[in-house]
Enzyme design. Structure first.
Site, short mmCIF file in Angstrom:
data_model
loop_
_atom_site.label_atom_id
_atom_site.label_comp_id
_atom_site.label_asym_id
_atom_site.label_seq_id
_atom_site.Cartn_x
_atom_site.Cartn_y
_atom_site.Cartn_z
N ASP A 1 0.86 -1.18 0.00
CA ASP A 1 0.00 0.00 0.00
C ASP A 1 0.89 1.23 0.00
OD1 ASP A 1 -2.13 -1.70 0.21
OD2 ASP A 1 -2.93 -0.86 2.08
N ASP B 1 0.50 3.91 1.48
CA ASP B 1 0.42 4.74 2.69
C ASP B 1 1.03 4.07 3.92
OD1 ASP B 1 -1.52 2.81 3.17
OD2 ASP B 1 -3.20 4.17 2.80
N TRP C 1 -13.55 -1.50 -2.17
CA TRP C 1 -12.73 -1.69 -0.98
C TRP C 1 -13.11 -2.95 -0.20
CZ3 TRP C 1 -13.65 -2.25 4.16
CH2 TRP C 1 -12.56 -2.10 5.01
N GLU D 1 -10.16 -8.21 -0.14
CA GLU D 1 -9.32 -8.89 -1.14
C GLU D 1 -8.10 -9.51 -0.45
OE1 GLU D 1 -9.25 -5.58 -0.77
OE2 GLU D 1 -7.12 -5.47 -0.30
N ASP D 2 -7.69 -8.92 0.67
CA ASP D 2 -6.54 -9.47 1.40
C ASP D 2 -6.93 -10.74 2.17
OD1 ASP D 2 -8.15 -7.82 2.90
OD2 ASP D 2 -6.52 -6.89 4.01
N MET E 1 0.67 4.07 9.18
CA MET E 1 -0.17 4.27 8.00
C MET E 1 -0.58 5.74 7.96
SD MET E 1 -3.62 2.45 6.56
CE MET E 1 -4.77 3.80 6.77
N HIS F 1 -5.95 8.78 6.40
CA HIS F 1 -6.68 9.23 5.21
C HIS F 1 -8.12 8.77 5.32
CE1 HIS F 1 -7.03 5.19 3.45
NE2 HIS F 1 -5.82 4.97 3.96
N ARG G 1 -11.62 7.28 3.15
CA ARG G 1 -11.87 6.37 2.03
C ARG G 1 -11.91 7.16 0.73
NH1 ARG G 1 -14.81 2.04 3.08
NH2 ARG G 1 -13.31 1.90 4.76
N1 UDP Z 1 -5.37 3.16 -3.40
C1 UDP Z 1 -5.12 4.25 -4.23
N2 UDP Z 1 -6.14 5.06 -4.62
C2 UDP Z 1 -7.42 4.82 -4.24
C3 UDP Z 1 -7.69 3.72 -3.41
C4 UDP Z 1 -6.65 2.91 -2.97
O1 UDP Z 1 -3.95 4.51 -4.56
O2 UDP Z 1 -8.30 5.59 -4.67
C5 UDP Z 1 -4.28 2.21 -3.06
C6 UDP Z 1 -3.23 2.80 -2.13
O3 UDP Z 1 -2.00 2.19 -2.41
C7 UDP Z 1 -3.77 2.37 -0.78
C8 UDP Z 1 -4.28 0.95 -1.08
O4 UDP Z 1 -4.80 1.07 -2.40
O5 UDP Z 1 -2.80 2.38 0.22
C9 UDP Z 1 -5.32 0.42 -0.12
O6 UDP Z 1 -6.44 1.28 -0.04
P1 UDP Z 1 -6.84 1.99 1.33
O7 UDP Z 1 -5.63 2.76 1.82
O8 UDP Z 1 -8.07 2.79 1.15
O9 UDP Z 1 -7.13 0.77 2.32
P2 UDP Z 1 -7.12 0.76 3.92
O10 UDP Z 1 -6.46 2.00 4.43
O11 UDP Z 1 -8.53 0.68 4.35
O12 UDP Z 1 -6.34 -0.49 4.24
MN MN Z 2 -4.72 3.00 3.73
#
Ligand code: UDP
Ligand code: MN
Length: 289
Positions: A137, A139, A199, A202-203, A229, A232, A234
């Site tokens: 990811d 972030d 969202w 998938e993991d 992390m 952020h 959604r």
């Molecule tokens: N991501 C992205 N743009 C988006 C949605 C997701 O680049 O519009 C990528 C990004 O790498 C992100 C990862 O997909 O870290 C997982 O998504 P998200 O961070 O929303 O998941 P969560 O924080 O809930 O694990």
């Molecule tokens: Mn994230």
């Protein structure tokens, strides 16, 4: 487009140098501030050994693993900047032979992170003889250099101790954020499912693939795996997948039909930037599936 190896006399000499140690020297905890105001221009200056396309390898020893780092991406420029700022020094300190692939989904369709991962794998294997694939990811930033971004005898879950979850494993079967697969391990599970539009889960589905293929998940010690992390909300275009729990239940039945062997996509561009390779891709949309 491919990395031809060796590329120069200097590279040829590198083939004669000793293998790197299994545990690189001088690794330890580091401070990570995810609110840091980073300038894109300074990152190359601070990482002079990173070559075009976001590729680097150790100069004093020969790395055992050739690592493709694959980042699913759309509309997260600020996060990518922070990630690159922290991760190029981290990966070099770990003596990684690596390249960064940012796999970007074109606009206007629901995000499908898992499909982007499969595209990253399929494209990276055309570039170079990678034997390790780390799906990250954009972030998540590790806080300890001892959290080795490497592959192991089993698929490995590096982001098992996130600040977001008070540095605990969120649940015992969680397997998201940063995961590492050798080429053989990833082929054995037929990659990710392509069916998760939006969202979530998938993991978990990936975890079930690993179990169904008779492998285990390895996790580094939680003190070492501490990671931040970036906070952020959604993203637009990444709403919860409606049928996600049903899809996870179907894993055993579907995994050999839904994955790398059923992946369809169209490359829009494949560009080497100074700090990473961008692959922009049209992966279709849920209706066209
Ligand atoms: N991501 C992205 N743009 C988006 C949605 C997701 O680049 O519009 C990528 C990004 O790498 C992100 C990862 O997909 O870290 C997982 O998504 P998200 O961070 O929303 O998941 P969560 O924080 O809930 O694990
Ligand atoms: Mn994230």
């Amino acid at each position: 487009m491919s990395f031809t190896f060796p590329q120069s006399a200097e590279d040829a000499e590198i083939e004669d140098i000793p293998w790197c140690q299994e545990i690189p020297p001088n690794l330890g905890p580091r401070a990570v501030d995810t609110r840091l105001n980073v300038s894109f221009l300074n990152i190359p200056l601070e990482n002079p050994n990173v070559q075009n396309g976001g590729r680097s390898k150790p100069r004093i020893c020969r790395a055992q693993q050739k690592i493709a780092i694959i980042i699913p991406f759309r509309n997260r420029e600020l996060h990518l900047k922070i990630w690159l700022y922290y991760m190029h020094p981290f990966l070099q300190k770990q003596q990684g032979d690596y390249a960064i692939y940012v796999v970007e989904q074109i606009q206007n369709t629901t995000f499908n992170k898992a499909r982007l991962m499969n595209v990253g794998f399929t494209e990276a294997v055309k570039d170079y003889d990678y034997n390790c694939f780390i799906f990250c990811d954009v972030d998540i930033i590790p806080m300890d250099e001892r959290n080795l971004y490497r592959c192991s005898n089993n698929p490995k879950h590096m982001a098992n101790s996130l600040d977001k979850f008070k540095f605990r494993l969120f649940y015992s079967t969680s397997f998201g954020g940063v995961v590492a697969f050798t080429k053989e391990q990833f082929l054995k599970i037929n990659g990710f499912s392509n069916s998760f539009w939006g969202w979530g889960q998938e993991d978990d589905e990936l975890y079930k693939r690993v179990m169904s293929a008779g492998m285990k998940v390895e996790r580094p010690n939680q003190n070492i795996a501490r990671s931040r992390m970036i906070v952020h909300s959604r993203d637009v275009g990444n709403e919860k997948t409606g049928n996600r729990f049903h899809l996870v239940k179907q894993t055993g039945k579907h995994m050999h039909m839904d994955g790398l062997n059923s992946l369809k996509y169209e490359i829009i561009s494949h560009t080497k930037h100074q700090l990473y390779t961008n692959i922009t891709v049209d992966i279709g949309s849920e209706k066209k599936k």
